[in-house]
Motif scaffolding. Structure first.
Motif, short mmCIF file in Angstrom:
data_model
loop_
_atom_site.label_atom_id
_atom_site.label_comp_id
_atom_site.label_asym_id
_atom_site.label_seq_id
_atom_site.Cartn_x
_atom_site.Cartn_y
_atom_site.Cartn_z
N ALA A 66 0.83 -1.21 0.00
CA ALA A 66 0.00 0.00 0.00
C ALA A 66 0.86 1.26 0.00
CB ALA A 66 -0.93 -0.01 1.21
N GLU A 67 1.92 1.23 0.82
CA GLU A 67 2.80 2.39 0.90
C GLU A 67 3.50 2.64 -0.44
OE1 GLU A 67 6.51 2.99 3.70
OE2 GLU A 67 4.63 3.42 4.79
N ASP A 68 3.95 1.54 -1.08
CA ASP A 68 4.59 1.68 -2.39
C ASP A 68 3.61 2.23 -3.42
OD1 ASP A 68 6.88 0.70 -1.31
OD2 ASP A 68 6.68 -1.33 -2.12
N THR A 69 2.35 1.73 -3.35
CA THR A 69 1.34 2.17 -4.31
C THR A 69 1.10 3.67 -4.23
OG1 THR A 69 0.25 0.02 -4.26
CG2 THR A 69 -1.07 1.90 -5.01
N PHE A 70 0.90 4.17 -3.03
CA PHE A 70 0.63 5.60 -2.87
C PHE A 70 1.89 6.44 -3.07
CE2 PHE A 70 -3.11 3.87 -0.77
CZ PHE A 70 -4.11 4.72 -1.22
N MET A 71 3.04 5.88 -2.71
CA MET A 71 4.28 6.66 -2.84
C MET A 71 4.63 6.90 -4.31
SD MET A 71 7.95 6.03 -1.02
CE MET A 71 7.20 6.33 0.57
N LYS A 72 4.42 5.88 -5.15
CA LYS A 72 4.71 6.05 -6.58
C LYS A 72 3.79 7.12 -7.17
CE LYS A 72 6.39 1.34 -7.33
NZ LYS A 72 6.10 0.01 -7.95
N ALA A 73 2.51 7.04 -6.79
CA ALA A 73 1.59 8.07 -7.29
C ALA A 73 1.95 9.43 -6.72
CB ALA A 73 0.16 7.68 -6.90
N ASP A 74 2.40 9.46 -5.47
CA ASP A 74 2.79 10.71 -4.83
C ASP A 74 3.99 11.33 -5.55
OD1 ASP A 74 3.14 12.81 -3.12
OD2 ASP A 74 3.66 11.60 -1.36
N LEU A 75 4.95 10.51 -5.93
CA LEU A 75 6.13 11.01 -6.64
C LEU A 75 5.75 11.58 -8.00
CD1 LEU A 75 8.73 8.20 -5.77
CD2 LEU A 75 8.65 10.54 -4.88
N VAL A 76 4.81 10.89 -8.66
CA VAL A 76 4.35 11.39 -9.97
C VAL A 76 3.70 12.76 -9.81
CG1 VAL A 76 2.66 11.02 -11.81
CG2 VAL A 76 4.11 9.13 -11.04
N LEU A 77 2.83 12.90 -8.82
CA LEU A 77 2.16 14.16 -8.60
C LEU A 77 3.14 15.26 -8.21
CD1 LEU A 77 -1.16 13.20 -6.74
CD2 LEU A 77 -0.79 13.61 -9.18
N SER A 78 4.15 14.91 -7.42
CA SER A 78 5.14 15.91 -7.00
C SER A 78 5.90 16.48 -8.19
CB SER A 78 6.11 15.29 -5.99
OG SER A 78 5.43 14.91 -4.81
N ARG A 269 -1.79 -2.81 11.01
CA ARG A 269 -0.56 -2.00 10.94
C ARG A 269 -0.89 -0.63 10.36
NH1 ARG A 269 4.95 -2.85 11.02
NH2 ARG A 269 4.56 -5.06 11.44
N GLN A 270 -0.38 0.38 11.00
CA GLN A 270 -0.53 1.76 10.49
C GLN A 270 0.69 2.11 9.67
OE1 GLN A 270 -1.77 4.67 13.36
NE2 GLN A 270 -0.85 6.37 12.23
N LEU A 271 0.46 2.68 8.46
CA LEU A 271 1.57 3.01 7.58
C LEU A 271 2.38 4.16 8.17
CD1 LEU A 271 -0.24 1.27 5.73
CD2 LEU A 271 0.39 2.80 3.84
N ASP A 272 3.67 4.13 7.90
CA ASP A 272 4.54 5.18 8.41
C ASP A 272 4.42 6.48 7.61
OD1 ASP A 272 5.54 3.45 10.35
OD2 ASP A 272 7.10 2.68 8.99
N ALA A 273 4.31 6.36 6.27
CA ALA A 273 4.38 7.55 5.42
C ALA A 273 3.03 8.19 5.17
CB ALA A 273 5.02 7.18 4.06
N TYR A 274 1.94 7.43 5.35
CA TYR A 274 0.61 7.96 5.03
C TYR A 274 -0.38 7.62 6.15
CZ TYR A 274 2.69 8.42 0.43
OH TYR A 274 3.52 8.76 -0.62
N PRO A 275 -1.41 8.42 6.29
CA PRO A 275 -2.40 8.18 7.36
C PRO A 275 -3.38 7.06 6.98
CG PRO A 275 -3.05 10.11 6.11
CD PRO A 275 -1.71 9.68 5.54
N LEU A 276 -2.82 5.88 6.85
CA LEU A 276 -3.60 4.72 6.42
C LEU A 276 -3.35 3.55 7.37
CD1 LEU A 276 -2.91 4.83 2.57
CD2 LEU A 276 -4.99 5.59 3.74
N VAL A 277 -4.34 2.69 7.43
CA VAL A 277 -4.26 1.47 8.26
C VAL A 277 -4.66 0.28 7.39
CG1 VAL A 277 -5.18 0.24 10.26
CG2 VAL A 277 -4.80 2.71 10.37
N VAL A 278 -3.84 -0.77 7.46
CA VAL A 278 -4.21 -2.01 6.75
C VAL A 278 -4.44 -3.10 7.80
CG1 VAL A 278 -2.96 -1.45 4.64
CG2 VAL A 278 -1.78 -2.67 6.47
N SER A 279 -5.29 -4.02 7.43
CA SER A 279 -5.57 -5.13 8.34
C SER A 279 -5.89 -6.38 7.53
CB SER A 279 -6.74 -4.80 9.26
OG SER A 279 -7.10 -5.92 10.06
#
Length: 519
Positions: A66-78, A269-279
């Motif tokens: 999940a973190e990788d998924t959002f981080m890649k999109a985040d880098l594209v947007l940045s 687990r709560q993600l370190d980089a984003y305000p997300l929780v996976v279970s």
């Protein structure tokens, strides 16, 4: 009282065989059940611990993905936000931006599309060739958020349906400023809900298991199994968000789901980089299925063993009871034989055998304790005439009546009433002097007279008895024959003096009787 008793040592108490057998069977059954419980409890704990480890590993993989998924999109947007901030999004830039957006979407499978909105929330550029028509996105939460917040960090909003094609997406957005730092618009990348659905399906969980991706405020973004009506609902009141996450950012918890009520072991687990929780969660039923099958089989086996032990115990106890009953019958028969051997069948009084045994015991005890021993000899007056007049059956009844009177006067356990022979009786009185013996003898005489047994051939008209008393202190060298002879001499003296009286043998009389017996 005159049976032989061991003189040294206290007899050991032995637990009854029946009670011991029952306790043994109960102990065996409880031991088997206890061992089964311990084994099943240990096995259950082991299965749960293994499930916890697997759950932790699964949530760690989910969190990383999940973190990788959002981080890649985040880098594209940045990178796109920096470009737009530097060059703007004028008419000359739109074609280049559209091609750049399209290339980025094609490169990342998780992206539904990339969109640029102006200050009013209208579409400026999208990764699609045709620009959507209709109202913009000024009403969307993510757009309002960036209008009101100057932060350039990526914002993740609740899942929405794309106004481009109606597909469920998770919006990842950034604020775009102009060169002066003023609000220029919003850049948004839509993360496909279907991407997470496919990602969740790549993991092996049971049919009642579940996975979810949610925001830290409890808003549900994606879930397996996918239920459209649940998307966007809040899990904030669930145990994970209320009880466990505030104490630890990751862990395990056995929780009853507030969505479907199924009890599951959740790894969260709560993600370190984003305000997300996976279970990721596996149902308790599935985790313990193998344990339940083993528990059922083991319980059946132990149950059969316990049943076998109980059946064997029942047979054994039945045999023990039969043995105890036979032993009791034998003991009763032995006591009956002992009673027959030591008591007179007509009167119920002790016979001469028990009398002689009692004399041996009392001689020894009297010598040890220097206590007096007395003997009363008594005889029914004119009993031969009574038998001749009334017959032997009535005579036997008379003997029984006299015996009852004699026995009634023996108040102590140590006193022994004896049918000495024919119509003659004896009373042995331990720890009793001559005066006491005479009192008891007189009581016997009065009690016999009180029965008023008719005897027409007697001068008194009723049955009477004559009694003789003798008492001495044993010294260990005494003769039973002499002792009985002296009491008998006193009886002879009572008869010679006119019957129906008590005679006491004095020392002079005792010496005279002894001389007469020597002759």
């Amino acid at each position: 009282m005159y049976d032989h008793q061991p003189s040294s040592g206290r007899p050991l108490k032995r637990m009854p065989l029946l009670k011991a057998a029952v306790l043994f069977i109960v102990a065996v059954c409880l031991t088997l059940v206890g061992l089964l419980y311990l084994q099943l409890d240990q096995s259950r704990r082991y299965d749960l611990e293994q499930a916890q480890v697997a759950s932790q590993n699964l949530t760690r993989a989910m969190a990383q993905q999940a973190e990788d998924t959002f981080m890649k999109a985040d880098l594209v947007l940045s990178s796109l936000a920096d470009w737009i901030q530097a060059d703007g999004y004028g008419a000359a830039q739109v074609p280049r931006l559209q091609r750049a957006f399209a290339r980025r979407v094609a490169a990342l499978n998780q992206l539904h599309g990339i969109f640029l909105f102006d200050r009013q929330g209208q579409w400026v550029v999208t990764s699609f060739e045709d620009l959507p028509r209709g109202k913009g996105v000024a009403d969307r939460d993510y757009f309002k958020f960036h209008q009101q917040n100057i932060s350039s960090r990526a914002h993740i909003g609740p899942a929405i349906r794309s106004r481009e094609n109606g597909e469920w997406i998770i919006p990842l957005s950034k604020r775009v400023n102009d060169k002066d730092g003023k609000f220029l618009g919003v850049l948004m990348a839509g993360i496909k809900m279907s991407y997470f659905d496919q990602f969740f399906k790549s993991f092996s969980i049971d049919d009642n298991g579940s996975m979810f991706l949610a925001m830290t405020d409890g808003t549900l973004l994606a879930r397996r199994p996918f239920v459209e009506a649940q998307i966007g609902s809040s899990l904030a009141q669930g145990e994970i968000f209320q009880k466990w996450l505030p104490g630890a950012s990751s862990g395990n918890a056995m929780v009853s789901s507030m969505v479907d009520g199924v009890i599951r072991l959740h790894g969260y687990r709560q993600l370190d980089a984003y305000p997300l929780v996976v279970s990721a969660a596996s149902s308790q039923t599935a985790i313990l299925k193998r344990w339940s099958d083993t528990a059922f089989q083991s319980s059946m086996i132990v149950g059969l063993v316990v049943l076998g032990v109980c059946l064997f115990g029942w047979v054994f106890i039945h045999q023990v009871r039969n043995g105890e009953r036979i032993e009791a019958d034998l003991r009763a028969a032995q006591e009956t034989l002992e009673l027959i051997a030591t008591h007179d069948s007509l009167t119920g009084l002790a016979n001469r055998r028990l009398f002689e045994r009692a004399l041996d015991i009392e001689f020894g005890r009297g010598a040890r304790q220097a206590s007096p021993l007395s003997l009363i000899m008594l005889d029914i007056d004119f009993f031969k005439r009574y038998n001749d007049t009334y017959g032997h059956v009535v005579g036997d009844h008379c003997l029984a009546e006299v015996a009852g009177a004699v026995k009634a006067c023996c108040q102590r356990k140590a006193d022994l009433a004896v049918r000495y022979g024919g119509e003659e009786f004896a009373v042995l009185l331990p720890d009793t002097d001559l005066r006491g013996a005479k009192i008891i003898a007189e009581e016997i005489r009065q009690r016999v007279m009180g029965k008023n047994i008719t005897h027409t051939e007697s001068p008194t008209g009723y049955i009477t008895v004559s009694l003789g008393c003798y008492s001495f202190v044993p010294n260990g060298r005494d003769s039973i024959e002499v002792f009985i002879g002296r009491a008998d001499a006193a009886l002879y003296q009572a008869k010679h003096s006119g019957r129906n009286r008590v005679a006491v043998l004095s020392m002079e009389g005792a010496e005279e009787a002894l001389i007469r017996s020597d002759r």
